[in-house]
Design a protein around this motif. Structure first.
Motif, PDB file in Angstrom:
ATOM      1  N   CYS A 460       0.827  -1.213   0.000  1.00  0.00           N
ATOM      2  CA  CYS A 460       0.000   0.000   0.000  1.00  0.00           C
ATOM      3  C   CYS A 460       0.864   1.267   0.000  1.00  0.00           C
ATOM      4  O   CYS A 460       0.497   2.270  -0.624  1.00  0.00           O
ATOM      5  CB  CYS A 460      -0.946   0.003   1.197  1.00  0.00           C
ATOM      6  SG  CYS A 460      -2.348  -1.108   1.011  1.00  0.00           S
ATOM      7  N   MET A 461       1.981   1.238   0.720  1.00  0.00           N
ATOM      8  CA  MET A 461       2.902   2.379   0.664  1.00  0.00           C
ATOM      9  C   MET A 461       3.367   2.616  -0.772  1.00  0.00           C
ATOM     10  O   MET A 461       3.428   3.751  -1.243  1.00  0.00           O
ATOM     11  CB  MET A 461       4.119   2.121   1.560  1.00  0.00           C
ATOM     12  CG  MET A 461       3.841   2.081   3.048  1.00  0.00           C
ATOM     13  SD  MET A 461       5.385   1.708   3.943  1.00  0.00           S
ATOM     14  CE  MET A 461       4.723   1.109   5.503  1.00  0.00           C
ATOM     15  N   SER A 462       3.688   1.519  -1.454  1.00  0.00           N
ATOM     16  CA  SER A 462       4.136   1.630  -2.842  1.00  0.00           C
ATOM     17  C   SER A 462       3.033   2.206  -3.724  1.00  0.00           C
ATOM     18  O   SER A 462       3.285   3.062  -4.568  1.00  0.00           O
ATOM     19  CB  SER A 462       4.572   0.255  -3.353  1.00  0.00           C
ATOM     20  OG  SER A 462       4.913   0.316  -4.716  1.00  0.00           O
ATOM     21  N   VAL A 463       1.815   1.732  -3.522  1.00  0.00           N
ATOM     22  CA  VAL A 463       0.676   2.240  -4.302  1.00  0.00           C
ATOM     23  C   VAL A 463       0.470   3.725  -4.023  1.00  0.00           C
ATOM     24  O   VAL A 463       0.219   4.524  -4.929  1.00  0.00           O
ATOM     25  CB  VAL A 463      -0.603   1.440  -3.964  1.00  0.00           C
ATOM     26  CG1 VAL A 463      -1.837   2.107  -4.589  1.00  0.00           C
ATOM     27  CG2 VAL A 463      -0.477   0.004  -4.460  1.00  0.00           C
ATOM     28  N   PHE A 464       0.590   4.115  -2.748  1.00  0.00           N
ATOM     29  CA  PHE A 464       0.405   5.526  -2.397  1.00  0.00           C
ATOM     30  C   PHE A 464       1.364   6.426  -3.168  1.00  0.00           C
ATOM     31  O   PHE A 464       0.972   7.441  -3.732  1.00  0.00           O
ATOM     32  CB  PHE A 464       0.620   5.721  -0.895  1.00  0.00           C
ATOM     33  CG  PHE A 464       0.875   7.158  -0.524  1.00  0.00           C
ATOM     34  CD1 PHE A 464      -0.157   8.089  -0.514  1.00  0.00           C
ATOM     35  CD2 PHE A 464       2.169   7.591  -0.220  1.00  0.00           C
ATOM     36  CE1 PHE A 464       0.086   9.426  -0.190  1.00  0.00           C
ATOM     37  CE2 PHE A 464       2.414   8.915   0.104  1.00  0.00           C
ATOM     38  CZ  PHE A 464       1.369   9.835   0.117  1.00  0.00           C
TER      39      PHE A 464
END
Length: 545
Positions: A460-464
């Motif tokens: 999710c950090m990467s997606v953000f």
């Protein structure tokens, strides 16, 4: 001092004159950039007058900011550098931190001496001064290189005494650090000057080959990998090596002063930029960074005529773009993922060889998940992706009205978002899965949900970051038709993003709580981004003048 084409050694008055011209030149374009950036900030830009560049008060303010930036740029990087080394020395299991700190300093400073030479970096300053203004090449080089070395020594002296106090270094060892760093830099410069005399080819630190990256990887592995196994140089060996570097640097000064081909060397170093300027035109006002970025982008494109796609519309356009930019997108992501995998395997091997490290690793995995916000920020390919999008796609298509319709913008935004998420997920998955495996190998957890949260939250950090970079590109489109970044707001957003991610490293929170918060925030941010792009991008997604 000899004329503009001579090679005379600068005397006292010559040094002062060269420094004044250099600072005046550097300050002029820096002040203009600051004033332009202020003009681009929403609300503030509307208040500022059209005659902004003629306002004496604002120019004084910009000059003050410029001086502050000169001081900050001289100290900030070295401050972070010493913080990393002293922090690493504190984390490793060695009982005596001083010798370990000296070892890290020796290896990393030697690497930095050849990676960042000052002299062999073809910068905007050198192009303006040596090519456009035809300043004395030798005087300019010696004066500015001497100034760079003086800044280096001042930073090493300041932070050396501060960081040395943390690891209990004697005062004379701390005082040795700036002379050691200067000696390494001087030796590296003299070595490259001798190499130029022998081969006729100047070493451009911005153009390096495979051997360079292999040597860099080996050096960093020796610096930060061996101490994990409690292997590093004894204190006396580091000190002897540092003293030898000081002596070598002193002898290297003679070579630097006697070198007679500075103009010829810089004409070769700056040749690519000169050629690009000839193609784009000096009057276009394109900066060195913009030209270098354009050249780098052009080199990254695959010219294989066999690349094609069976898709239609924007999907066809996107697939061609991804295939032609494999080198800076997927291949770069695969390299990062490989490095992350190697680090995970090395950590697992360390846990196997040193069981005493397991409790600490387990605690770090369960408490320091916020630290990985900065790591994901650092490895995300969002900025490279958006820059390539503009250089090789949007720069031309933004001249067509159909390309800026709300529906079309949102559709292409979703397609591009899908692709950049896929590219960034590869290293993120390696990191997330690696953390879960490290948690299990270091003793596990009573709550099995932690394993899933570790993996999903990192993803999710990467997606953000993928969403964030693409959204601000659409909402603040910072580039001109000449590929020069001209948005003060965009720069501010990037700086704020950096500092927020950096501050996250100071947050300590249970993995389960922080992970769930990250997942919820990422989903909400993605929805908001799509809404903002649909409503605002038709007005903001355009070429800057």
């Amino acid at each position: 001092m000899s004329g503009p084409h001579g090679n005379g050694i600068p005397h006292g008055n010559g040094i002062g004159k060269t420094l004044r011209i250099t600072f005046s030149l550097r300050n002029t374009y820096r002040v203009n950039n600051i004033l332009y950036a202020l003009k681009q900030i929403p609300l503030i830009g509307r208040i500022l007058p059209e005659t902004l560049y003629q306002e004496r008060g604002l120019k004084i303010l910009a000059n003050v900011i410029s001086v502050i930036w000169e001081i900050f740029s001289a100290l900030a990087g070295k401050g972070i550098y010493f913080l990393i080394l002293s922090g690493a020395a504190a984390l490793y299991p060695a009982s005596e931190k001083g010798p370990l700190f000296l070892y890290l300093m020796v290896v990393c400073t030697v690497i930095g001496g050849f990676v960042n030479t000052y002299m062999f970096n073809p910068t905007k300053d050198k192009y303006y001064a040596l090519i456009l203004l035809r300043m004395n090449a030798r005087s300019y080089t010696l004066v500015n290189y001497g100034y760079a070395i003086a800044k280096l020594m001042a930073a090493y002296l300041l932070f050396g005494f501060l960081a040395g106090g943390l690891v209990d270094l004697p005062w004379w060892q701390r005082a040795l650090l700036p002379f050691f760093a200067a000696g390494v830099k001087l030796f590296a410069a003299a070595y490259m000057l001798r190499d130029y005399e022998k081969t006729g080819q100047a070493s451009n630190e911005n153009k390096v080959g495979v051997l360079y990256w292999i040597a860099l990887l080996v050096g960093l592995t020796a610096a930060f990998g061996l101490p994990a196994l409690n292997i590093f140089l004894p204190e006396i060996a580091s000190l002897i090596f540092m003293a030898c570097c000081v002596a070598a640097g002193a002898f290297s000064i003679v070579k630097i002063l006697r070198f007679a081909s500075y103009r010829e060397m810089y004409q070769e170093l700056l040749r690519d930029w000169m050629d690009q300027m000839d193609k784009s035109g000096i009057s276009s006002g394109a900066s060195k960074n913009a030209i270098a970025a354009r050249m780098q982008s052009e080199k990254a494109i695959s010219m294989d005529a066999g690349i094609t796609s069976s898709r239609k519309g924007f999907e066809y356009l996107n697939e061609l773009f991804i295939k032609r930019h494999q080198r800076i997108l997927w291949k770069a992501s695969e390299k990062i993922a490989f490095v992350c995998l190697v680090l995970v395997l090395a950590a697992l091997l360390t846990l196997q060889l040193y069981p005493a490290a397991r409790p600490v690793t387990n605690e770090l995995t369960l408490q320091f998940l916020p630290y990985f916000v900065f790591i994901l920020y650092a490895i995300n390919r969002g900025t490279g992706f958006t820059q390539a999008l503009f250089m090789n796609c949007d720069n031309s298509l933004l001249t067509y009205s159909f390309y800026k319709k709300p529906g079309q913008i949102l559709r292409l935004f979703r397609i591009r978002l899908r692709e950049i998420i896929k590219i960034n997920l590869l290293p993120a998955f390696v990191i997330g899965a690696g953390l879960a495996v490290l948690l299990f190998a270091s003793g596990g957890t009573d709550n099995p949900i932690n394993y899933a949260v570790l993996v999903v939250s990192v993803l999710c950090m990467s997606v953000f970051f993928s969403v964030h970079y693409l959204m601000i590109y659409y909402l603040l489109q910072p580039y001109t038709a000449g590929a020069e970044m001209k948005s003060g707001t965009y720069r501010i957003v990037m700086i704020v993003t950096y500092f927020v991610c950096y501050l996250m490293m100071r947050v300590q929170m249970p993995t389960l709580i922080f992970g769930l918060m990250t997942i919820v925030f990422c989903v909400a941010y993605s929805v908001i981004a799509c809404v903002l792009v649909y409503r605002l991008a038709p007005k903001t997604f355009k070429l800057r003048l």
